[in-house]
Design a protein around this motif. Sequence first.
Motif, mmCIF file in Angstrom:
data_model
loop_
_atom_site.group_PDB
_atom_site.id
_atom_site.type_symbol
_atom_site.label_atom_id
_atom_site.label_comp_id
_atom_site.label_asym_id
_atom_site.label_seq_id
_atom_site.Cartn_x
_atom_site.Cartn_y
_atom_site.Cartn_z
ATOM 1 N N ASN A 1 -57.668 -16.818 64.301
ATOM 2 C CA ASN A 1 -58.131 -18.079 63.739
ATOM 3 C C ASN A 1 -58.673 -18.939 64.869
ATOM 4 O O ASN A 1 -57.996 -19.170 65.860
ATOM 5 N N ASN A 2 -59.908 -19.411 64.731
ATOM 6 C CA ASN A 2 -60.503 -20.305 65.718
ATOM 7 C C ASN A 2 -60.800 -21.637 65.035
ATOM 8 O O ASN A 2 -61.829 -21.789 64.375
ATOM 9 N N PRO A 3 -59.902 -22.617 65.182
ATOM 10 C CA PRO A 3 -60.103 -23.896 64.495
ATOM 11 C C PRO A 3 -61.300 -24.687 65.035
ATOM 12 O O PRO A 3 -61.861 -25.513 64.322
ATOM 13 N N ASP A 4 -61.709 -24.431 66.277
ATOM 14 C CA ASP A 4 -62.855 -25.146 66.844
ATOM 15 C C ASP A 4 -64.153 -24.775 66.130
ATOM 16 O O ASP A 4 -64.989 -25.638 65.851
ATOM 17 N N THR A 5 -64.327 -23.484 65.842
ATOM 18 C CA THR A 5 -65.542 -23.028 65.150
ATOM 19 C C THR A 5 -65.335 -22.936 63.645
ATOM 20 O O THR A 5 -66.276 -22.638 62.918
ATOM 21 N N LYS A 6 -64.091 -23.162 63.200
ATOM 22 C CA LYS A 6 -63.720 -23.039 61.788
ATOM 23 C C LYS A 6 -64.064 -21.651 61.247
ATOM 24 O O LYS A 6 -64.658 -21.503 60.183
ATOM 25 N N GLN A 7 -63.649 -20.649 62.034
ATOM 26 C CA GLN A 7 -63.907 -19.263 61.659
ATOM 27 C C GLN A 7 -62.656 -18.415 61.863
ATOM 28 O O GLN A 7 -61.819 -18.702 62.717
ATOM 29 N N ILE A 8 -62.593 -17.365 61.072
ATOM 30 C CA ILE A 8 -61.560 -16.341 61.227
ATOM 31 C C ILE A 8 -62.282 -15.053 61.546
ATOM 32 O O ILE A 8 -63.291 -14.721 60.917
ATOM 33 N N SER A 9 -61.776 -14.332 62.532
ATOM 34 C CA SER A 9 -62.373 -13.035 62.859
ATOM 35 C C SER A 9 -61.348 -11.937 62.641
ATOM 36 O O SER A 9 -60.145 -12.146 62.825
ATOM 37 N N ILE A 10 -61.847 -10.793 62.227
ATOM 38 C CA ILE A 10 -61.009 -9.607 62.085
ATOM 39 C C ILE A 10 -61.668 -8.507 62.898
ATOM 40 O O ILE A 10 -62.822 -8.160 62.671
ATOM 41 N N ARG A 11 -60.923 -7.995 63.870
ATOM 42 C CA ARG A 11 -61.411 -6.908 64.724
ATOM 43 C C ARG A 11 -60.645 -5.641 64.363
ATOM 44 O O ARG A 11 -59.422 -5.668 64.247
ATOM 45 N N GLU A 12 -61.373 -4.558 64.190
ATOM 46 C CA GLU A 12 -60.772 -3.272 63.836
ATOM 47 C C GLU A 12 -60.797 -2.351 65.044
ATOM 48 O O GLU A 12 -61.803 -2.245 65.742
ATOM 49 N N TYR A 13 -59.662 -1.690 65.278
ATOM 50 C CA TYR A 13 -59.523 -0.719 66.359
ATOM 51 C C TYR A 13 -58.963 0.571 65.775
ATOM 52 O O TYR A 13 -58.232 0.538 64.785
ATOM 53 N N THR A 14 -59.283 1.694 66.396
ATOM 54 C CA THR A 14 -58.700 2.965 65.989
ATOM 55 C C THR A 14 -58.163 3.680 67.216
ATOM 56 O O THR A 14 -58.694 3.523 68.313
ATOM 57 N N GLU A 15 -57.112 4.445 67.024
ATOM 58 C CA GLU A 15 -56.484 5.165 68.130
ATOM 59 C C GLU A 15 -57.141 6.537 68.279
ATOM 60 O O GLU A 15 -57.002 7.397 67.412
ATOM 61 N N LEU A 16 -57.866 6.722 69.367
ATOM 62 C CA LEU A 16 -58.493 8.013 69.640
ATOM 63 C C LEU A 16 -57.603 8.867 70.539
ATOM 64 O O LEU A 16 -57.552 10.076 70.399
ATOM 65 N N GLU A 17 -56.933 8.248 71.471
ATOM 66 C CA GLU A 17 -55.960 8.892 72.339
ATOM 67 C C GLU A 17 -54.626 8.186 72.114
ATOM 68 O O GLU A 17 -54.608 6.990 71.820
#
Length: 115
Positions: free
Chosen positions: A9-25
């Motif tokens: 949550n970034n209240p300064d930009t009034k945005q929520i980001s969702i980052r996706e990661y996957t385990e390769l190793e």
Amino acid sequence: MKQKYVVSNNPDTKQISIREYTELEKGEFTFVCEEIYDHSEIEAAATKDTGALVSCLRRPNMYPKQAYAEQIAQTVQNILTDEGEPAASAEVLFDDVEEFMTEEDPLPILQADAE
């Protein structure tokens, strides 16, 4: 396969980001994609129900299966309602191996007739 989603949550930009990661190793997660949402869009969907929030969060590049999407949506709701930490972030971790190990085979095994 393990997947990790980081909700921020970034209240300064009034945005929520969702980052996706996957385990390769084992133990090493690789960045897959990021989606950014306006607070107003998320809050409007969150006031309806979980299904509306899931629909809002899903995008062509980030389309987790229903059970995962519901947990991500719950994490987003928790971050939005967390008044003590406005710049909060949270991780949601999923492991498909656990699911496959508990899944029962729905089809019976057919045996050939002995002649």
